[in-house]
Enzyme design. Structure first.
Site, PDB file in Angstrom:
ATOM      1  N   LYS A   1     -16.768   1.191 -34.833  1.00 17.20           N
ATOM      2  CA  LYS A   1     -16.627   0.293 -33.685  1.00 17.20           C
ATOM      3  C   LYS A   1     -15.185  -0.162 -33.430  1.00 17.20           C
ATOM      4  CE  LYS A   1     -19.410  -1.508 -31.417  1.00 17.20           C
ATOM      5  NZ  LYS A   1     -20.470  -2.485 -31.690  1.00 17.20           N
TER       6      LYS A   1
ATOM      7  N   THR B   1     -18.752  -0.384  -5.746  1.00 23.19           N
ATOM      8  CA  THR B   1     -19.441  -1.566  -5.221  1.00 23.19           C
ATOM      9  C   THR B   1     -20.817  -1.529  -5.868  1.00 23.19           C
ATOM     10  OG1 THR B   1     -20.394  -0.435  -3.320  1.00 23.19           O
ATOM     11  CG2 THR B   1     -18.234  -1.453  -2.982  1.00 23.19           C
ATOM     12  N   HIS B   2     -21.384  -2.680  -6.134  1.00 27.43           N
ATOM     13  CA  HIS B   2     -22.680  -2.777  -6.840  1.00 27.43           C
ATOM     14  C   HIS B   2     -22.631  -2.047  -8.186  1.00 27.43           C
ATOM     15  CE1 HIS B   2     -24.401  -3.946  -2.859  1.00 27.43           C
ATOM     16  NE2 HIS B   2     -23.540  -3.031  -2.420  1.00 27.43           N
TER      17      HIS B   2
ATOM     18  N   GLU C   1     -13.993 -10.396 -24.205  1.00 21.91           N
ATOM     19  CA  GLU C   1     -15.270 -11.118 -24.316  1.00 21.91           C
ATOM     20  C   GLU C   1     -15.042 -12.612 -24.516  1.00 21.91           C
ATOM     21  OE1 GLU C   1     -18.288  -8.672 -26.810  1.00 21.91           O
ATOM     22  OE2 GLU C   1     -16.292  -7.978 -27.337  1.00 21.91           O
TER      23      GLU C   1
ATOM     24  N   SER D   1     -15.979  -3.686 -36.604  1.00 19.81           N
ATOM     25  CA  SER D   1     -17.260  -4.285 -36.975  1.00 19.81           C
ATOM     26  C   SER D   1     -17.348  -4.326 -38.497  1.00 19.81           C
ATOM     27  CB  SER D   1     -18.397  -3.445 -36.397  1.00 19.81           C
ATOM     28  OG  SER D   1     -19.581  -3.650 -37.138  1.00 19.81           O
TER      29      SER D   1
ATOM     30  N   ASN E   1     -13.973  -3.116 -30.816  1.00 17.19           N
ATOM     31  CA  ASN E   1     -14.563  -4.056 -29.860  1.00 17.19           C
ATOM     32  C   ASN E   1     -13.514  -4.797 -29.029  1.00 17.19           C
ATOM     33  OD1 ASN E   1     -17.171  -3.474 -30.779  1.00 17.19           O
ATOM     34  ND2 ASN E   1     -16.991  -4.985 -32.432  1.00 17.19           N
TER      35      ASN E   1
ATOM     36  N   GLN F   1     -10.577 -42.901 -19.439  1.00 19.00           N
ATOM     37  CA  GLN F   1     -10.035 -42.369 -20.693  1.00 19.00           C
ATOM     38  C   GLN F   1     -10.666 -41.006 -21.016  1.00 19.00           C
ATOM     39  OE1 GLN F   1      -9.127 -45.103 -23.961  1.00 19.00           O
ATOM     40  NE2 GLN F   1     -10.615 -43.988 -25.201  1.00 19.00           N
TER      41      GLN F   1
END
Ligand code: ARG
Length: 460
Positions: free
Chosen positions: A280, A152-153, A287, A274, A282, A319
């Site tokens: 990398k 949580t948080h 995303e 990348s 990704n 339309q």
């Protein structure tokens, strides 16, 4: 189409400004299906001869095939898909084609086409939601023993099974599926026969049309039927909420795939490298999905804003409903597909997950609960364990390596032997056996329940 009253041609600019065929052409299968049903009712009412009806059906089927094969030339000068098809039909079959628009307006025609399109797409999205649920279920089953911290948080809270976390998304997606089903009920109403706004003096058998097109009901107010786009707004809302859910899943996936969390590894097929940094990997799919959710919200708001000031009944503003609708449907369909493919093969890294879940502070609540069972009021128990946590942080110790004396010093109610059992991760999980809680036996039962549900989902 309206040359009778006009002396000059529509300006070129107005044609470019007002045309919708560049995007509504994709309604063609529904427009053709609707026109065939309408022609059947015209024949039943004696407006068309049997020969007319045959010619119209044949002509429309040919046009359908020409569009499918890319031979058909849509003309911007003919404004929209409806007039393009009607003009082509009349060119093809002559006078019978010119009779087709009897007792029909583009206002009820476009409402019909939009409903047929939405109905088909709701079915397609319903299937894709189920497919993603299945992919998540496969991922949960593949890693049935994996434990992670629940947050949580975004702060570590209590340990949970990774599967329990994924099953939370099944709950969300299943509510989306149910909302689609509800939305489908209001889409599935046949508006044709409403004419421009006030029906027609030529009265057709609307039930006959509805039955041919598989509609469950017929609209009951011609003015509402041509001005209603509630079903589009509802669908855009459902899709926006699907976006919210996918976006939240995306955020979890992005965090989990980071070096800091390291709970999962996505397959090479669903990640990108990348151009600069060779190391990398990704999580672009997640995303992009998080990003595209903005479009889904925009599309909903765009339609609501278009509708809010419209007087009865049809107004040309309407339309503007199509581009947001098409965009949300295309976006959500693809997002669901790519997520299903990605999640089915995502791998949990059990070592990293367990390491994080073995943080002894995750069981602080369990210690407080232990004291409660020993007769200590919860608030007091909370304070005792709070102080114990502060003591550990100060002295660089963990709950498991506190001495008997240290336990007793914090509360007489601590029995060091019993407390050390409480601090076993397996016991902590097993103890959470209330309905909806993540005890492994519960999670196994839930997985079984979801399989049964997915293999036998409520029909639309
Ligand atoms: N292209 C129009 C639309 O999408 C079709 C209906 C046009 N009706 C009219 N009266 N101009 O809304």
């Amino acid at each position: 189409m309206w040359k009778g009253r006009f002396q000059t041609e529509t300006s070129n600019l107005v044609q470019r400004y007002g045309e919708s065929v560049s995007f509504d052409w994709r309604l063609y299968p529904y427009d053709i299906q609707g026109s065939i049903a309408h022609a059947t009712a015209l024949e039943a009412a004696g407006i068309l001869t049997k020969a007319d009806l045959r010619a119209i059906k044949r002509g429309l089927q040919e046009i359908h095939a020409e569009i499918e094969s890319g031979q058909f030339k849509f003309r911007v000068s003919l404004e929209d898909v409806h007039m393009n098809i009607e003009a082509a039909l009349t060119e093809k079959i002559g006078p019978a084609g010119a009779k087709l628009h009897t007792a029909r307006s583009r206002n009820d025609q476009v409402a019909l086409d939009a409903r047929l399109y939405c109905r088909a797409e709701v079915q397609a999205i319903h299937r894709r939601l189920l497919a993603l649920m299945e992919a998540l279920l496969i991922c949960a089953e593949n890693h049935a023993d994996a434990v992670i911290p629940g947050y949580t948080h975004l702060q570590r809270g209590q340990p949970v099974l990774f599967a329990h976390h994924l099953l939370a998304y099944l709950e969300m997606l299943d509510r989306d599926r149910d909302r689609l089903r509800d939305c489908h009920r209001r889409i599935n109403v046949m508006p044709l026969g409403s004419g421009a706004l006030a029906g027609s003096t030529i009265v057709l058998d609307r039930k006959l049309v509805a039955d041919q097109l598989g509609f469950a009901a017929i609209s009951q107010n011609s003015m509402d039927a041509v001005s209603d786009r509630d079903f589009v707004a509802e669908l855009l809302f459902v899709l926006a909420l699907v976006g919210t859910h996918l976006s939240r899943l995306s955020e979890d996936v992005i965090l989990w795939a980071s070096a800091e969390f390291g709970f999962i590894e996505l397959s090479d097929a669903h990640t990108t490298g990348s151009s600069l940094m060779p190391q990398k990997k990704n999580p672009d799919v997640a995303e992009l999905t998080r990003g595209k959710t903005g479009r889904l919200y925009g599309n909903l708001l765009s339609l609501l804003t278009t509708l809010k000031g419209l007087p009865m009944t049809y107004n040309r503003d309407m339309q503007e409903d199509k581009e947001p609708l098409f965009d949300s449907i295309d976006t959500v369909k693809l997002a669901l597909e790519v997520f299903a493919e990605m999640m089915a093969v995502a791998r949990v890294r059990p070592d990293r997950a367990r390491e994080a879940a073995s943080d002894p502070f995750l069981l602080a609540t369990d210690l407080a609960d232990y004291l409660v069972v020993e007769g200590v009021p919860f608030r007091t128990a909370h304070e005792i364990v709070g102080k114990l946590t502060a003591y550990c942080l100060e002295t660089g110790k963990d709950f498991p390596n506190l001495t008997d004396e240290e336990w007793r010093a914090h509360s007489e109610a601590f029995d060091p032997v019993a407390v050390r059992k409480v601090l076993k991760l397996e016991n902590a999980l097993k103890a959470r056996k209330g309905t909806g809680a993540p005890a492994p036996a519960n999670v196994t039962r839930q997985i079984g329940r979801w399989w049964r549900h997915i293999k036998n989902p409520p029909a639309l």
